[in-house]
Design an enzyme around this catalytic site. Sequence first.
Site, PDB file in Angstrom:
ATOM      1  N   GLY B  10       0.831  -1.197   0.000  1.00 17.17           N
ATOM      2  CA  GLY B  10       0.000   0.000   0.000  1.00 17.17           C
ATOM      3  C   GLY B  10       0.862   1.241   0.000  1.00 17.17           C
ATOM      4  N   GLY B  11       0.541   2.171  -0.883  1.00 21.40           N
ATOM      5  CA  GLY B  11       1.371   3.359  -1.053  1.00 21.40           C
ATOM      6  C   GLY B  11       0.625   4.646  -0.779  1.00 21.40           C
ATOM      7  CG  LEU B  13      -1.268  10.384   3.447  1.00 17.67           C
ATOM      8  CD1 LEU B  13      -2.202  11.166   4.352  1.00 17.67           C
ATOM      9  CD2 LEU B  13      -0.120  11.266   3.005  1.00 17.67           C
ATOM     10  CB  ALA B  14      -0.283   4.489   6.454  1.00 17.06           C
ATOM     11  CG  HIS B 237     -19.089  13.426   4.827  1.00 15.93           C
ATOM     12  ND1 HIS B 237     -19.873  14.388   4.262  1.00 15.93           N
ATOM     13  CD2 HIS B 237     -18.045  14.083   5.400  1.00 15.93           C
ATOM     14  CE1 HIS B 237     -19.325  15.573   4.481  1.00 15.93           C
ATOM     15  NE2 HIS B 237     -18.215  15.420   5.169  1.00 15.93           N
ATOM     16  NE  ARG B 298     -18.149  15.869   9.181  1.00 19.60           N
ATOM     17  CZ  ARG B 298     -16.948  15.562   8.735  1.00 19.60           C
ATOM     18  NH1 ARG B 298     -16.473  14.343   8.866  1.00 19.60           N
ATOM     19  NH2 ARG B 298     -16.206  16.473   8.147  1.00 19.60           N
ATOM     20  CD  GLU B 404      -9.925   4.448   5.699  1.00 18.74           C
ATOM     21  OE1 GLU B 404      -9.319   5.142   4.873  1.00 18.74           O
ATOM     22  OE2 GLU B 404     -11.149   4.227   5.645  1.00 18.74           O
ATOM     23  CB  SER B 419      -8.146  10.229   8.618  1.00 23.31           C
ATOM     24  OG  SER B 419      -8.317  11.301   7.732  1.00 23.31           O
TER      25      SER B 419
END
Lengths: 286, 662, 255
Positions: B10-11, B13-14, B237, B298, B404, B419
């Site tokens: 997985g590329g 942010l994390a 959301h 929300r 996530e 997040s």
Amino acid sequence: MIAAGPEATSKRRPSKINVRVLRQDGPGLPPYWERHQVEYEPDMNVISVLQKIAAQARTSEGNAVAPVAWDCGCLEEVCGSCTMVINGRVRQSCSALVDRLLEDHPEEIELRPMTKFPVIRDLMVDRSRLFHSLKRVKAWVPVDGYFDMGAGPRISRDEQEQNYPLSQCMSCGCCLEACPQFNKVELQRNPGESDEEFAARKEAAYSVEFVGPHAISQAVLFNSHPVGKNLERERMEALTSSGGVQACGNAQNCVAVCPKEIPLTTSIARAGRAATVYAFKKLFDR
Amino acid sequence: MAKNRVLVVGGGLAGLSATMKLAELGIPVDLVSLTPVKRSHSVCAQGGINSVNDLTRQQGDDEWKHFDDTIYGGDFLQNQPPVKEMAYWAPKVIDLMDRLGVTFNRTPEGFIDRRRFGGTLYKRTAFAGATTGQQLLYALDEQVRRHEAAGLVKKYEFWDFLGPVLDDTGRCVGAVAQDMVSMEIRSFPADAVVVATGGCGLVYGRSTMSVFCTGSAASRCFQAGAKYANGEFIQVHPTAIPGADKLRLMSESARGEGGRVWVPRKPNDPRAPKDIPESERYYFLEERFPKYGNLVPRDIATREIFNICVNEGLSVDPTRMCVYLDLTHIPRAELDRKLGGILEIYEKFQGVDPRDEPMKIFPAVHYSMGGLWVDYEANGEGGLLPGSPRNQSTNIPGLYAIGECDYQYHGANRLGANSLLSCIFSGLFVGPGIVNWIQANKASADLPKSVFERAVSAQEARHKQLLSNRGGEGENPYLLHQELGDIMTRAATVVRYNNQLTDALAKVADMAERGKRCSLADSGNWTNQNVIFTKALQDMFPIAQCILEGALKRDESRGAHYKPDFSMPSLTSTDPAERRREAEQWCDAFDENTNKYLKTSVCSWQGDAPELEYEDVDTRLLAPRPRLYGLVGAEVIEQVWKERSETRSGQNSEKKLVGSAH
Amino acid sequence: MCVHLVTNSSLASGVDVFQNAVFAIHSLPFLPVIEWLFIFLPIIFHAVVGIWIARSGHSNLNRYRLAGNRRYTWQRITGYIAFVFIFTHVFHLHGWFHADWWLKTVAEPIGMAQFDPYNAASSLANAMNSLGILWPIFYALGVLACVFHLANGIWTAGITWGLWLTPNAQARASYVCLGFGILLGLVGLTATGAATRTDPAAAKATEDQMYKVRVEGLMIKPNEHKRTDGRRHGHSSEASPGPTLIIPQAVTGSR
């Protein structure tokens, strides 16, 4: 449910959409056109058309075929995946709305892969060269490391406002597709060649060809960063060697097709100015 | 050390921050991603990234308050040490991203500008235009490219992670992945595998997530023995733009600037919105919540919009569910100045100018708070012990999860702009722990080849079996996916009922069986997206089952998980004494519920269904307290609660920081 | 090119003005060296590099009908036209090489190398009118192509060298280049027109007179090689019939 009355009849809405796709089963194989027909729905985009084509996997003549292969990601025009040539013009397929396309071209929607990159299959192309260009211009800030060293340099609002648009480049490749100076480089694997050898040969071939507007713009972006500037000389060396900024023919198609409206031609001119200065300095300073 | 390698899957942010940190520490990294890493889903994050900063500090803010807000916003469901560590690292994370050249918006003097986000009183949120996630991702992508150019990182883009490779002791020693172009399946021996594969929005069919957020990578780890926690917590959301292909986010600022939400009072009213007179419009948020109007929190907005369409049948579109979000009463110039960017998104994708015609919006699945269960090791101050190999480790030794796709930071509900922080923080923080893990273990390169060959041949068998299901009467994977999405969206999004969940569980179990009989339209072995998708679909079912199972068993309302049948009631009496008594009862009930349900739901895979267990939540730093937003009688409850907690803290003040060692 | 076109257009002001200008040019020392170093070699260099550049791109004007793309494409088309034009033009009037054997056996027999510097206007007029209206059309198109290529070339060079950066600045520069191009185009067409309409017989009388006066005044050295009479009739024993035949035709043609 009541079908929306007067509104629906006022707009001409076909029940079916005809789609013509230029397919290719693999690299080096002959491309061929194929017709598909999908049910019309309100608010469709080209992605949803392709999703329907994949689900039905049948041409408009009724022949069972493999689903059309294509690349997509975020579907909201920030990832840069789904670039293709739609009705003759390169763009993101997620933001290509069917209603708009049909207004200009009611008979059918024509989809074909980008022409400047090697086709992998159907609408999928190999855009690795685009990322390789970013390596050529060293598009990064050469920080010492990732330990906590306090805040970064102070940046004025003007600088941020100048740099933010450039930093929105999503490497979609539209500018390269429309650029008359950016030509396709497609190599075939030699018999017995390993992955690494083939990759090295491709990189060598890419390295002498035009880097492209996107990479020039990134070089300008990082040259204007207080720390990014430390690699300016290396970036200018790349931009003044083969395939550098001088290869630009100023057709200015790049800026016209950029989905993010990045001022690419301004970046090119700024890179040109820097290259002029660099050339003089190289000649007389050292 | 020289022959050690780490595999990052997985590329986003994390994944990129982990890769970059590991490369800095001198560890070669293989980076496997479904898509060129620069196109990962992190690009979609618009809002910003939170941290305490010099300005908020002088207004009384500090890291502890950021920690408190995050825990409170998450309804106390998080283990507290990782969240504390994240809050204390937040300013450092933003400093680092600033140094990497992120084009954060600036104040006139040149400092990073901040905005306020939901769930806090302070302007903690740094942002870069309306594309903060994209800007952060690019900065990390650039650093990883730098290490790639230097030869320390090798990217495998357009590769699909098929599962971890475990040795005979159950340690993760690598992974199997498939080239999505050539369809080659091969193993990647690695001394640690880091899974950073994001959320699972596609389990719901359409969501605000990118097409690769299938949750399949997490599911493959889950099916290989990793635990999956808090799956039922899915953030929805309230305002998204429904599309045939995806649901695109419409920022909350549209309501903030005066947007009004309404539907026609008459069901299926065929008139165009502007032809409907004021008297026949139902401004349901304004009518039901006179105090907050359209700016209710929300979760409430989400529930009301959902309710008006699903239960009251007042959707404004005959073919799908949506309500009007109306800005047409605001002058164009004002709209352009304040909301230009986001209105352009609507215009671009809907082909309609929201300045002339009300927008059509509907809630959409947005974020998975739950994910792979991961461990941590606390330090004496209740934060994390840096460099501990247990941090971010799944229950499979050597298999790490970050971003996530772990469950650790957001509890029952994620706070806006947290997040991006949790992704980068977990990516940076996991690095040193992995180095220590590697040093303590035998190199995977020294293991017998048969370990890897076995794993590859199992995946090859699965692949061949699927390809042989060509044509015929089998299931169409794309239609099956739509069906799954419909079931999940109905049963397990905004409002949840046990009968619907039970029903959905049975259906999904049945669909999982049907999924095994998918027949492919493409049986070729070159860039076969059909088979890749079918595998992802098959692996969505276990995650869907975790979500449903967790939701079914959790008979309470907490954060994003809302069950009307088990919600804490408002106070009804008007007599002060009686009200006081009700408040006492309310607090008793709250305590009882906390004892019963303030627990992490942890699923483990049993071959065909998940098994659910509960695990205590580490609340060593902050005692749970009720969230009373919008509840009738909140003041009285608050008074009672305050008195009670004062007596409690008098009794336990000494024990507070000790807590139970995890 | 600007100097060249302005010099040539001076013919519109009179044969004598033009002839004076030519005398001025021919009074420069080491004229062939100057011509080769500052005119022919740069042009050849530009031609070679230009063709290489033009071949490195592939116009896609059919798909992207944008103003910039049109200019890009026309820059290449006019480049090719200019290439053909300039080499033909130099052959037509100067014969490429001044070696006698080349002029006599190759250039002049096929109607090339027509210009005689000390009979500038008359020899030019004769040359221009030697194939009806073909040469004037060829020159008009060639000159316009060169002018477009120069004006647009200045604009794109300004981008490449970073003189004008933003779209606004580029638009302003574009107007300046357009104005310059129109002006220079008019100058070029004036020169072409004047060369075509000059009466060679009358012009030659003027020129011969001017030559005589200059030689007598020791302002120039006598050089029959640069004169029509000397080159084509006196100097060479085997006078080719070509020029003598052309002159009457040209006279009638221009009337």
